[in-house]
Design an enzyme around this catalytic site. Sequence first.
Site, mmCIF file in Angstrom:
data_model
loop_
_atom_site.group_PDB
_atom_site.id
_atom_site.type_symbol
_atom_site.label_atom_id
_atom_site.label_comp_id
_atom_site.label_asym_id
_atom_site.label_seq_id
_atom_site.Cartn_x
_atom_site.Cartn_y
_atom_site.Cartn_z
ATOM 1 N N HIS A 47 1.347 -0.907 -0.041
ATOM 2 C CA HIS A 47 -0.018 -0.011 0.299
ATOM 3 C C HIS A 47 0.652 1.021 0.293
ATOM 4 O O HIS A 47 1.961 1.205 -0.063
ATOM 5 C CB HIS A 47 -0.743 -0.291 1.575
ATOM 6 C CG HIS A 47 0.114 0.009 2.874
ATOM 7 N ND1 HIS A 47 0.100 1.274 2.577
ATOM 8 C CD2 HIS A 47 -0.298 -1.299 3.772
ATOM 9 C CE1 HIS A 47 0.983 0.628 3.878
ATOM 10 N NE2 HIS A 47 0.784 -0.577 4.498
ATOM 11 N N ASP A 295 3.513 -4.607 3.902
ATOM 12 C CA ASP A 295 5.375 -5.209 3.560
ATOM 13 C C ASP A 295 5.436 -6.326 4.495
ATOM 14 O O ASP A 295 6.087 -6.755 3.822
ATOM 15 C CB ASP A 295 6.359 -3.451 4.769
ATOM 16 C CG ASP A 295 5.317 -3.759 6.019
ATOM 17 O OD1 ASP A 295 4.559 -4.744 6.546
ATOM 18 O OD2 ASP A 295 5.870 -2.690 6.838
#
Length: 436
Positions: A47, A295
């Site tokens: 994102h 992540d």
Amino acid sequence: MKLIILYLIGIVASGRCIDIGDFDKYTEDELKDIYGEVVHASVLFRHGDRTPYAPYPLDPYKNYVWSQGYGHLTNIGKERLYRVGKWFRKRYEHLVREKYTYEDVLMQSSDYDRTLMSAAAFLAGFYPPSNSELWNSDNITWQPIPIHSIPLEYDSMISMYRPCDAYNQEALTANYAIKYKEMFKKYEIFFNFVGVNTGIIFSEHYLGFAFLKLMEVYDSLAVQSQHNLTLPDWAEEVFPQPMEYLALRIFDFGTYSLKMKRIKAGPFLKSIKADMNKKAQDNLEQKIHFYSGHDATITTVMNTLEISNDILPPYGSALMFELRKKHTEYFVTILYRNSTEYPPFLLQLKNCNTFCTLQEFINVINTFIPEDWEKECKIEVGYTSSYFSSWPFDWVQTLMLFFVILFLVSTILYFHYERNPQIYMNMFGKTKNKEM
């Protein structure tokens, strides 16, 4: 300075630091000549820029008012993912039709606002409407594209938050792994220093928790720095390094064992395998499968496949699994885009060249794909975690064990007393008749 030296010693000793120059860089035209044209792509991206997860106890900005609150996408993040979408449209323009059609692209996202909004910004860049697709009187150059997600408690593929008992049990084993204990000892000065200045207690007995909280502190400092906020003086000693290196251990910790890799990365790899097999059998119309994740999603997959560069994936970074066809044969290439300054880096799987035949790729990832995820998440009968043979135990389980033993001993003594009361009367110099 002492902490920086400790970090440099640790990073060299670990042997995990991979220089950016270790990856060969190819243009798409060169890849096409060598391995064939892309016929299907599975793309996992992180994102966009967001606000911090949460403040730490002694955070000087704990009362700072962040737009939209903690953990949400910023305008910079929206713009970044819009640009990422435009970049991918250019890369895959040969795969998709000019106008949007559901048959070309599938977008899935974890059920977080920041990933859903990132997916929307990405698609705005990937599918700008043509004149015939403008749908409103204000001529807004945006069109709605479907984004699919499921609740976090059911998501084993992108957020990877679906509960799993077997994973939790494996994590207990990882918590007492020698390599993490030794790492904590090596950086004990660092953890004590950060603990004093953040108000967090870092304990070698709860290493998973220690790495997790350290990542949250690192994240707060990184976001504050990006927003031009003055960091506390103590941070100069440890940020960004060695804090980033040690905070990243939370992802290494999360894929400590083969079982942990299968449970976390398995569902995502299974999805890629299914798409590629169907495409190679000419049984899939879809051209691109996008995944809007985190992540942690990217690092879990990279750690599992042993292709990690041990650097935190930046906002908007993307891991690309591309199925290519040359003549009648299919190949798979894996590329990682973590910079706007360089072309994507071509990664190499263990036991495979920089390109694999489709079958070679499947052989590698099959190791990490459970046949039955739910079954593999059940705790095996007779399984004993090394956690229970280590000291100290978790205090809650220790207390429970103490009361169980106390209850058993008391019960045994009670029944023994009922059967042989005179033994106990003599032991205390009494008789049963006198006591009565």
